[in-house]
Design an enzyme around this catalytic site. Sequence first.
Site, mmCIF file in Angstrom:
data_model
loop_
_atom_site.group_PDB
_atom_site.id
_atom_site.type_symbol
_atom_site.label_atom_id
_atom_site.label_comp_id
_atom_site.label_asym_id
_atom_site.label_seq_id
_atom_site.Cartn_x
_atom_site.Cartn_y
_atom_site.Cartn_z
ATOM 1 N N GLU A 1 84.688 18.476 22.063
ATOM 2 C CA GLU A 1 84.208 18.099 23.391
ATOM 3 C C GLU A 1 83.991 16.591 23.418
ATOM 4 O O GLU A 1 83.075 16.075 22.780
ATOM 5 C CB GLU A 1 82.895 18.843 23.695
ATOM 6 C CG GLU A 1 82.247 18.435 25.003
ATOM 7 C CD GLU A 1 80.868 19.062 25.197
ATOM 8 O OE1 GLU A 1 80.585 20.146 24.627
ATOM 9 O OE2 GLU A 1 80.049 18.445 25.906
ATOM 10 N N LYS B 1 76.673 26.974 29.065
ATOM 11 C CA LYS B 1 76.044 26.066 28.107
ATOM 12 C C LYS B 1 74.545 26.097 28.391
ATOM 13 O O LYS B 1 74.145 25.966 29.551
ATOM 14 C CB LYS B 1 76.592 24.656 28.320
ATOM 15 C CG LYS B 1 75.814 23.558 27.597
ATOM 16 C CD LYS B 1 76.567 22.250 27.638
ATOM 17 C CE LYS B 1 75.724 21.112 27.086
ATOM 18 N NZ LYS B 1 76.533 19.911 26.824
ATOM 19 N N ARG C 1 81.130 9.742 28.505
ATOM 20 C CA ARG C 1 80.011 8.798 28.568
ATOM 21 C C ARG C 1 80.425 7.389 28.209
ATOM 22 O O ARG C 1 79.631 6.467 28.329
ATOM 23 C CB ARG C 1 78.926 9.224 27.581
ATOM 24 C CG ARG C 1 78.178 10.436 28.002
ATOM 25 C CD ARG C 1 76.908 10.523 27.200
ATOM 26 N NE ARG C 1 76.808 11.805 26.552
ATOM 27 C CZ ARG C 1 76.035 12.045 25.514
ATOM 28 N NH1 ARG C 1 75.324 11.082 24.981
ATOM 29 N NH2 ARG C 1 75.988 13.248 24.996
HETATM 30 O O1 LIG Z 1 76.870 14.794 27.277
HETATM 31 C C1 LIG Z 1 76.658 15.942 27.661
HETATM 32 O O2 LIG Z 1 77.341 16.526 28.501
HETATM 33 C C2 LIG Z 1 75.529 16.669 27.126
HETATM 34 O O3 LIG Z 1 75.246 17.712 27.614
HETATM 35 C C3 LIG Z 1 74.811 16.131 26.016
HETATM 36 C C4 LIG Z 1 75.262 16.695 24.700
HETATM 37 O O4 LIG Z 1 75.511 18.064 24.771
HETATM 38 C C5 LIG Z 1 74.246 16.410 23.696
HETATM 39 O O5 LIG Z 1 74.100 15.035 23.568
HETATM 40 C C6 LIG Z 1 74.542 16.971 22.342
HETATM 41 O O6 LIG Z 1 73.324 17.172 21.778
HETATM 42 P P1 LIG Z 1 72.932 16.723 20.303
HETATM 43 O O7 LIG Z 1 73.731 17.598 19.387
HETATM 44 O O8 LIG Z 1 71.471 16.975 20.241
HETATM 45 O O9 LIG Z 1 73.306 15.270 20.197
#
Ligand SMILES: O=C(O)C(=O)C[C@H](O)[C@H](O)COP(=O)(O)O
Length: 215
Positions: free
Chosen positions: A43, A131, A47
């Site tokens: 994924e 999700k 960003r």
């Molecule tokens: O960017 C997106 O669409 C999100 O929903 C954020 C990500 O899913 C998280 O940043 C992952 O989470 P971590 O594994 O805690 O880093």
Amino acid sequence: MSLPDPSFLLARAPVVPVVTVPSVAAGVKLARALVDGGLPLIEVTLRTAPALEAIAAIAAEVPDAIVGAGTVTRPELVEKSIAAGARFLVSPGCTEALLEAFAEAPVPVLPGCATASEAMRLHAMGFAVLKLFPAESVGGASLLKSLAGPLPDLRFCPTGGIGPDNVGTYLSLPNVLAVGGSWVCPNEAVNAGDWDRIVTLSKAAAMLPRPHFPG
Ligand SMILES: O=C(O)C(=O)C[C@H](O)[C@H](O)COP(=O)(O)O
């Protein structure tokens, strides 16, 4: 008409790496490392500026990767992601406009939710694999256990705050198909070009058992 089912994709690996790419070249190398480690689903979060171009490059240059777009927060990103080569879409949450675009998307979608009400609304629209985000902050494994009783037809890909210490608990839940997370591709490893570390982390993640996985 039923919507494309993400379950088949999530069957491919217990962990979906959530990657943030600093450049197209790094995105391709990162994808190769993840695939080498046994994690074909990737994924790429929308960003960073090169994200869409990185999706296109991964789709073209890493044939064993199944690349998707994350952080799909606006309807126009649905078409752009698919045009770039995204084979699935993920959002942290939903708006009316985004859901309309998701409902028309020709690829599987994991719409984000954080509550029972949001999950019920998405289910009523035909989305059965969601999700849960941000998983740890909104109740984590305990919330997912509580949702399983009243919402037995829903399945989840929890993401947010998951790592080596708690991933096993999530994957042991019958309503969890896979989890998302960035721990397999830490920023410092990506920035240092430490692909070996990413292969090692991916191998460990790819071997995690999913005791309740259907088939
Ligand atoms: O960017 C997106 O669409 C999100 O929903 C954020 C990500 O899913 C998280 O940043 C992952 O989470 P971590 O594994 O805690 O880093």
